[in-house]
Design a protein around this motif. Structure first.
Motif, PDB file in Angstrom:
ATOM      1  N   MET A 147       7.849 -10.281 -13.272  1.00  0.00           N
ATOM      2  CA  MET A 147       8.016  -9.438 -12.089  1.00  0.00           C
ATOM      3  C   MET A 147       6.740  -8.638 -11.821  1.00  0.00           C
ATOM      4  N   ILE A 148       5.640  -9.392 -11.731  1.00  0.00           N
ATOM      5  CA  ILE A 148       4.321  -8.823 -11.447  1.00  0.00           C
ATOM      6  C   ILE A 148       3.719  -9.553 -10.249  1.00  0.00           C
ATOM      7  N   SER A 149       3.060  -8.827  -9.386  1.00  0.00           N
ATOM      8  CA  SER A 149       2.386  -9.411  -8.224  1.00  0.00           C
ATOM      9  C   SER A 149       0.886  -9.197  -8.332  1.00  0.00           C
ATOM     10  N   LYS A 150       0.136 -10.234  -8.018  1.00  0.00           N
ATOM     11  CA  LYS A 150      -1.329 -10.095  -7.953  1.00  0.00           C
ATOM     12  C   LYS A 150      -1.682  -9.741  -6.516  1.00  0.00           C
ATOM     13  N   VAL A 151      -2.408  -8.639  -6.347  1.00  0.00           N
ATOM     14  CA  VAL A 151      -2.708  -8.125  -5.015  1.00  0.00           C
ATOM     15  C   VAL A 151      -4.219  -8.035  -4.797  1.00  0.00           C
ATOM     16  N   LYS A 152      -4.662  -8.455  -3.603  1.00  0.00           N
ATOM     17  CA  LYS A 152      -6.069  -8.338  -3.217  1.00  0.00           C
ATOM     18  C   LYS A 152      -6.225  -7.055  -2.396  1.00  0.00           C
ATOM     19  N   ILE A 153      -7.103  -6.174  -2.891  1.00  0.00           N
ATOM     20  CA  ILE A 153      -7.309  -4.884  -2.224  1.00  0.00           C
ATOM     21  C   ILE A 153      -8.729  -4.823  -1.659  1.00  0.00           C
ATOM     22  N   GLN A 154      -8.810  -4.464  -0.392  1.00  0.00           N
ATOM     23  CA  GLN A 154     -10.107  -4.336   0.275  1.00  0.00           C
ATOM     24  C   GLN A 154     -10.626  -2.904   0.074  1.00  0.00           C
ATOM     25  N   LYS A 155     -11.789  -2.767  -0.582  1.00  0.00           N
ATOM     26  CA  LYS A 155     -12.377  -1.452  -0.822  1.00  0.00           C
ATOM     27  C   LYS A 155     -13.156  -0.953   0.405  1.00  0.00           C
ATOM     28  N   SER A 156     -13.417   0.334   0.427  1.00  0.00           N
ATOM     29  CA  SER A 156     -14.134   0.937   1.567  1.00  0.00           C
ATOM     30  C   SER A 156     -15.555   0.412   1.713  1.00  0.00           C
ATOM     31  N   ASP A 157     -16.158  -0.044   0.597  1.00  0.00           N
ATOM     32  CA  ASP A 157     -17.529  -0.566   0.672  1.00  0.00           C
ATOM     33  C   ASP A 157     -17.573  -2.045   1.050  1.00  0.00           C
ATOM     34  N   GLY A 158     -16.406  -2.605   1.386  1.00  0.00           N
ATOM     35  CA  GLY A 158     -16.356  -4.003   1.801  1.00  0.00           C
ATOM     36  C   GLY A 158     -16.055  -4.981   0.678  1.00  0.00           C
ATOM     37  N   SER A 159     -16.074  -4.527  -0.562  1.00  0.00           N
ATOM     38  CA  SER A 159     -15.783  -5.417  -1.689  1.00  0.00           C
ATOM     39  C   SER A 159     -14.270  -5.632  -1.836  1.00  0.00           C
ATOM     40  N   GLU A 160     -13.924  -6.654  -2.562  1.00  0.00           N
ATOM     41  CA  GLU A 160     -12.509  -6.978  -2.788  1.00  0.00           C
ATOM     42  C   GLU A 160     -12.224  -6.986  -4.283  1.00  0.00           C
ATOM     43  N   VAL A 161     -11.079  -6.473  -4.657  1.00  0.00           N
ATOM     44  CA  VAL A 161     -10.666  -6.510  -6.056  1.00  0.00           C
ATOM     45  C   VAL A 161      -9.267  -7.088  -6.134  1.00  0.00           C
ATOM     46  N   TYR A 162      -9.004  -7.766  -7.238  1.00  0.00           N
ATOM     47  CA  TYR A 162      -7.685  -8.353  -7.467  1.00  0.00           C
ATOM     48  C   TYR A 162      -7.047  -7.638  -8.659  1.00  0.00           C
ATOM     49  N   LYS A 163      -5.873  -7.107  -8.460  1.00  0.00           N
ATOM     50  CA  LYS A 163      -5.206  -6.384  -9.544  1.00  0.00           C
ATOM     51  C   LYS A 163      -3.737  -6.776  -9.601  1.00  0.00           C
ATOM     52  N   ASP A 164      -3.177  -6.694 -10.828  1.00  0.00           N
ATOM     53  CA  ASP A 164      -1.768  -6.976 -11.029  1.00  0.00           C
ATOM     54  C   ASP A 164      -0.975  -5.676 -10.996  1.00  0.00           C
ATOM     55  N   PHE A 165       0.139  -5.705 -10.301  1.00  0.00           N
ATOM     56  CA  PHE A 165       1.021  -4.540 -10.216  1.00  0.00           C
ATOM     57  C   PHE A 165       2.463  -4.973 -10.486  1.00  0.00           C
ATOM     58  N   ALA A 166       3.194  -4.092 -11.143  1.00  0.00           N
ATOM     59  CA  ALA A 166       4.621  -4.335 -11.319  1.00  0.00           C
ATOM     60  C   ALA A 166       5.280  -4.271  -9.945  1.00  0.00           C
ATOM     61  N   VAL A 167       6.197  -5.185  -9.690  1.00  0.00           N
ATOM     62  CA  VAL A 167       6.845  -5.240  -8.376  1.00  0.00           C
ATOM     63  C   VAL A 167       7.517  -3.916  -8.031  1.00  0.00           C
ATOM     64  N   LYS A 168       8.069  -3.253  -9.050  1.00  0.00           N
ATOM     65  CA  LYS A 168       8.768  -1.992  -8.793  1.00  0.00           C
ATOM     66  C   LYS A 168       7.827  -0.890  -8.310  1.00  0.00           C
ATOM     67  N   ASP A 169       6.493  -1.048  -8.516  1.00  0.00           N
ATOM     68  CA  ASP A 169       5.526  -0.037  -8.082  1.00  0.00           C
ATOM     69  C   ASP A 169       4.972  -0.327  -6.690  1.00  0.00           C
ATOM     70  N   LEU A 170       5.437  -1.405  -6.075  1.00  0.00           N
ATOM     71  CA  LEU A 170       4.928  -1.781  -4.758  1.00  0.00           C
ATOM     72  C   LEU A 170       5.921  -1.399  -3.661  1.00  0.00           C
ATOM     73  N   LYS A 171       5.379  -1.126  -2.492  1.00  0.00           N
ATOM     74  CA  LYS A 171       6.228  -0.857  -1.335  1.00  0.00           C
ATOM     75  C   LYS A 171       5.919  -1.922  -0.288  1.00  0.00           C
ATOM     76  N   PHE A 172       6.951  -2.588   0.164  1.00  0.00           N
ATOM     77  CA  PHE A 172       6.765  -3.649   1.147  1.00  0.00           C
ATOM     78  C   PHE A 172       8.065  -3.860   1.914  1.00  0.00           C
TER      79      PHE A 172
END
Length: 297
Positions: A245-270
């Motif tokens: 029950m983990i999701s891999k999420v791509k986050i766009q940073k303010s400097d234009g870079s992208e990072v990929y991080k894993d989050f527990a589904v319960k910590d996400l809002k969608f």
């Protein structure tokens, strides 16, 4: 409650219940027994000894085990088995002579040796009456021809599945399970026919094994490609691990870079929507993630 003995026949996985013979209380596993069936006397192998089961799981009246197999019985079974290759070869010759559009798969002698059954597959209906006459004349036995489907063909022939183990239908399943493409979608599998099909060319039977879990889990995770709010900002879902029950999420940073991080589904809002292959998602299920993980533990 009823006392039963578990018996299976030949190389099948299905277990049949029989009642113990009078005066016999011990039936060691893998012991040969002679039982009465709708086909007459048959040789079977004990899967488990005397066991008490609920009457609701038994079809009454139970037929009794006739006797433990003797050395003569074992010898007869072996002789019947040794005659099958020759019977198959002769049957194939007759099929070729009559130019019948059928594929011979297997053969089986009855325990008493008075009946010979041939299994075959065919794309269309086959008029095999002349074949039966010629085979009966050649073998001097009662001949039965039985047409089977493509899944049954694999069950009879066996083989090694993509996972490296014996095909489920040939080694572990008592009956065919109902499988659908929806099950593959529930599990997040790539819908590539070569990846989700068994040796028979149909959907793999094992898709059904964990479907109940994935049917619940896929309703609780965000949609791949959808937007979610994480503790570190908004991002796009790349993939889901429905076991952890983990999701891999791509986050766009303010400097234009992208990072990929894993989050527990319960910590996400969608926004919860019905996922492809699943039923409609209700907001009432938002807190079910912990419960689902607890069930799996």
């Amino acid at each position: 409650m009823a006392e039963v003995i578990g018996v299976k026949f030949k190389n099948t996985a299905k277990i049949y219940y029989f009642s113990p013979a009078k005066g016999v209380t011990e039936y060691p596993e893998k012991t040969g027994v002679i039982v009465e069936t709708a086909k007459g006397l048959e040789y079977g192998t004990v899967v488990f000894g005397v066991k008490t089961v609920d009457d609701a799981t038994v079809t009454h009246p139970l037929k009794p085990i006739i006797r433990l197999a003797t050395e003569e019985d074992e010898k007869r079974v072996k002789e019947n088995s040794e005659k099958i290759p020759d019977a198959m070869e002769k049957a194939r010759e007759k099929i070729a002579e009559l130019s019948l559009g059928m594929k011979l798969i297997g053969a089986e002698y009855s325990f008493d040796g008075k009946k010979l059954t041939f299994f075959f597959s065919a794309e269309d209906r086959v008029d095999f009456r002349e074949l039966v006459k010629q085979l009966a004349s050649q073998f001097k036995l009662r001949i039965e021809l039985r047409q089977v489907g493509i899944r049954d063909e694999t069950k009879i022939l066996g083989g090694i599945a993509p996972c490296g183990r014996t095909c489920c239908c040939a080694g572990a399943m008592s009956d065919f399970a109902k499988v659908s493409i929806k099950m593959a979608k529930n599990q997040g599998l790539h819908l590539n026919p070569t990846k989700i099909s068994g040796l028979c060319g149909r959907l793999m039977c094992c898709l059904e094994y964990e479907n109940d879990y994935y049917e619940k889990a896929c309703k609780l995770v965000p949609k791949v490609g959808g937007s979610v709010k994480t503790p570190e900002g908004e991002g796009t879902v790349v993939s889901n691990d429905m076991l952890k029950m983990i999701s891999k999420v791509k986050i766009q940073k303010s400097d234009g870079s992208e990072v990929y991080k894993d989050f527990a589904v319960k910590d996400l809002k969608f926004q919860r929507k019905s996922c492809e292959g699943c039923g409609k998602k209700s907001d009432d299920d938002a807190d079910d993630t912990d419960e689902l993980l607890k069930d799996e533990e």
